[in-house]
Write a protein that holds these residues in place. Structure first.
Motif, PDB file in Angstrom:
ATOM      1  N   ARG A  42       0.820  -1.206   0.000  1.00  0.00           N
ATOM      2  CA  ARG A  42       0.000   0.000   0.000  1.00  0.00           C
ATOM      3  C   ARG A  42       0.861   1.265   0.000  1.00  0.00           C
ATOM      4  O   ARG A  42       1.883   1.327   0.689  1.00  0.00           O
ATOM      5  CB  ARG A  42      -0.933   0.002   1.208  1.00  0.00           C
ATOM      6  CG  ARG A  42      -2.080  -1.004   1.109  1.00  0.00           C
ATOM      7  CD  ARG A  42      -2.794  -1.155   2.444  1.00  0.00           C
ATOM      8  NE  ARG A  42      -4.053  -1.855   2.301  1.00  0.00           N
ATOM      9  CZ  ARG A  42      -4.167  -3.193   2.235  1.00  0.00           C
ATOM     10  NH1 ARG A  42      -3.075  -3.952   2.267  1.00  0.00           N
ATOM     11  NH2 ARG A  42      -5.351  -3.754   2.116  1.00  0.00           N
ATOM     12  N   HIS A  46      -3.262   8.403   0.825  1.00  0.00           N
ATOM     13  CA  HIS A  46      -4.435   9.108   1.334  1.00  0.00           C
ATOM     14  C   HIS A  46      -4.134   9.851   2.644  1.00  0.00           C
ATOM     15  O   HIS A  46      -4.876  10.736   3.049  1.00  0.00           O
ATOM     16  CB  HIS A  46      -5.602   8.144   1.545  1.00  0.00           C
ATOM     17  CG  HIS A  46      -5.341   7.091   2.581  1.00  0.00           C
ATOM     18  ND1 HIS A  46      -4.543   5.985   2.339  1.00  0.00           N
ATOM     19  CD2 HIS A  46      -5.765   6.970   3.860  1.00  0.00           C
ATOM     20  CE1 HIS A  46      -4.497   5.231   3.419  1.00  0.00           C
ATOM     21  NE2 HIS A  46      -5.217   5.807   4.353  1.00  0.00           N
ATOM     22  N   TRP A  70      -3.715   2.937  -4.582  1.00  0.00           N
ATOM     23  CA  TRP A  70      -3.829   1.922  -3.536  1.00  0.00           C
ATOM     24  C   TRP A  70      -2.493   1.240  -3.267  1.00  0.00           C
ATOM     25  O   TRP A  70      -2.057   1.120  -2.136  1.00  0.00           O
ATOM     26  CB  TRP A  70      -4.876   0.882  -3.958  1.00  0.00           C
ATOM     27  CG  TRP A  70      -5.381   0.016  -2.841  1.00  0.00           C
ATOM     28  CD1 TRP A  70      -5.074   0.116  -1.503  1.00  0.00           C
ATOM     29  CD2 TRP A  70      -6.311  -1.060  -2.948  1.00  0.00           C
ATOM     30  NE1 TRP A  70      -5.753  -0.835  -0.775  1.00  0.00           N
ATOM     31  CE2 TRP A  70      -6.517  -1.566  -1.650  1.00  0.00           C
ATOM     32  CE3 TRP A  70      -6.984  -1.630  -4.027  1.00  0.00           C
ATOM     33  CZ2 TRP A  70      -7.373  -2.644  -1.404  1.00  0.00           C
ATOM     34  CZ3 TRP A  70      -7.835  -2.693  -3.778  1.00  0.00           C
ATOM     35  CH2 TRP A  70      -8.036  -3.206  -2.488  1.00  0.00           C
ATOM     36  N   PHE A 102     -11.047  -0.342  -2.335  1.00  0.00           N
ATOM     37  CA  PHE A 102     -10.104   0.757  -2.101  1.00  0.00           C
ATOM     38  C   PHE A 102     -10.819   1.977  -1.546  1.00  0.00           C
ATOM     39  O   PHE A 102     -10.353   2.610  -0.581  1.00  0.00           O
ATOM     40  CB  PHE A 102      -9.376   1.087  -3.402  1.00  0.00           C
ATOM     41  CG  PHE A 102      -8.359   2.182  -3.292  1.00  0.00           C
ATOM     42  CD1 PHE A 102      -7.650   2.394  -2.119  1.00  0.00           C
ATOM     43  CD2 PHE A 102      -8.101   3.017  -4.380  1.00  0.00           C
ATOM     44  CE1 PHE A 102      -6.705   3.408  -2.023  1.00  0.00           C
ATOM     45  CE2 PHE A 102      -7.157   4.027  -4.298  1.00  0.00           C
ATOM     46  CZ  PHE A 102      -6.460   4.230  -3.114  1.00  0.00           C
ATOM     47  N   GLU A 105     -11.670   1.592   1.989  1.00  0.00           N
ATOM     48  CA  GLU A 105     -10.486   1.619   2.848  1.00  0.00           C
ATOM     49  C   GLU A 105     -10.050   3.046   3.180  1.00  0.00           C
ATOM     50  O   GLU A 105      -9.547   3.304   4.277  1.00  0.00           O
ATOM     51  CB  GLU A 105      -9.347   0.861   2.165  1.00  0.00           C
ATOM     52  CG  GLU A 105      -8.168   0.556   3.064  1.00  0.00           C
ATOM     53  CD  GLU A 105      -7.214  -0.435   2.432  1.00  0.00           C
ATOM     54  OE1 GLU A 105      -6.062  -0.047   2.177  1.00  0.00           O
ATOM     55  OE2 GLU A 105      -7.619  -1.596   2.196  1.00  0.00           O
ATOM     56  N   ILE A 106     -10.223   3.991   2.233  1.00  0.00           N
ATOM     57  CA  ILE A 106      -9.740   5.356   2.459  1.00  0.00           C
ATOM     58  C   ILE A 106     -10.864   6.350   2.747  1.00  0.00           C
ATOM     59  O   ILE A 106     -10.609   7.527   2.969  1.00  0.00           O
ATOM     60  CB  ILE A 106      -8.909   5.849   1.255  1.00  0.00           C
ATOM     61  CG1 ILE A 106      -9.787   6.009   0.002  1.00  0.00           C
ATOM     62  CG2 ILE A 106      -7.736   4.922   0.993  1.00  0.00           C
ATOM     63  CD1 ILE A 106      -9.058   6.681  -1.162  1.00  0.00           C
ATOM     64  N   LEU A 228      -5.627   2.542  -9.032  1.00  0.00           N
ATOM     65  CA  LEU A 228      -5.296   1.384  -8.204  1.00  0.00           C
ATOM     66  C   LEU A 228      -3.791   1.301  -7.982  1.00  0.00           C
ATOM     67  O   LEU A 228      -3.322   1.133  -6.865  1.00  0.00           O
ATOM     68  CB  LEU A 228      -5.800   0.091  -8.862  1.00  0.00           C
ATOM     69  CG  LEU A 228      -7.303  -0.103  -8.974  1.00  0.00           C
ATOM     70  CD1 LEU A 228      -7.617  -1.451  -9.615  1.00  0.00           C
ATOM     71  CD2 LEU A 228      -7.983  -0.009  -7.604  1.00  0.00           C
TER      72      LEU A 228
END
Length: 233
Positions: A42, A46, A70, A102, A105-106, A228
């Protein structure tokens, strides 16, 4: 319970594989096995979306707000399997699922706050016919499912596919995609914060060309970028 039983039965008849390691997925795993998910390199961009190696590619070239990817991408690695399966192995569901994962996740980082619309990078018609879909649109749809942001698929048109970018340096890539994109009804994006989405960022040339096609015709437009993968050397 019924869903679990049917899912287990389907996995027994037609086992699914992890898009990174090609190992068999468990019933509760979706495209990435647990081990690969943990080991995914990763970027964590972000956490500093205004100033990171990816955002810096766009400084001074387009009105960039934030940029995020990502994972770090390199050819012939396990992460390259993800994009290779998405683009060349007729697995469109990968794009939607990974885009959604993704974004989820952020999401809590506030990356999507203030963004008005998603614009995926278009493919040339011939390339999209060959592939059967545009992977950037699928990623965008996954992000939309996680965030509720609208996807605008017909605001940009790719006029034709030029030379492959693979063997070109940054400046050659910028020249290669120059004037490759046409804005359609760009006035609808006037004053908007637009999220451009593609599968991978290497030099940012394609994304810059997309933004430059929109920028002069849509006053006060701002851009953020999501992909990505990010190729980092």
């Amino acid at each position: 319970m019924k869903t679990s039983i049917w899912t287990s039965l389907f996995d027994l008849i037609a086992p699914r594989s992890c898009v990174m390691c090609d190992g068999r997925l468990e019933v509760d795993e979706d495209f990435l096995c647990r081990e690969c998910n943990v080991q995914l390199p990763r970027t964590h961009f972000h956490k500093k979306p205004l100033d990171n190696p990816m955002a810096q590619l766009f400084w001074g070239l387009i009105p960039i707000e934030r940029a995020v990817a990502w994972f770090y991408y390199a050819p012939h690695t396990l992460t390259s399997n993800i994009l290779y399966d998405l683009k060349y192995h007729k697995q469109p569901d990968i794009g939607t699922s990974l885009g959604q994962a993704f974004a989820q996740e952020i999401k809590e980082s506030g990356f999507f706050e203030g963004i008005d619309v998603i614009v995926p990078v278009p493919l040339a018609k011939e390339r999209e016919r060959q592939r059967g879909y545009n992977q950037s649109v699928l990623i965008a749809e996954g992000v939309s499912q996680a965030t509720g942001l609208r996807v605008e698929k017909n605001i940009l048109k790719r006029l034709h596919f030029a030379q492959s970018q693979t063997q070109l340096d940054r400046w050659e890539r910028l020249k290669n995609v120059e004037q490759q994109f046409q804005a359609l009804s760009p006035e609808t994006l006037q004053g908007k914060h637009v999220l451009l989405i593609d599968d991978v960022t290497t030099t940012g040339a394609t994304l810059i060309a997309c933004a430059q096609a929109l920028h002069p015709k849509a006053h006060n437009i701002r851009f953020s970028v999501l992909t990505l993968g990010f190729t980092y050397s």
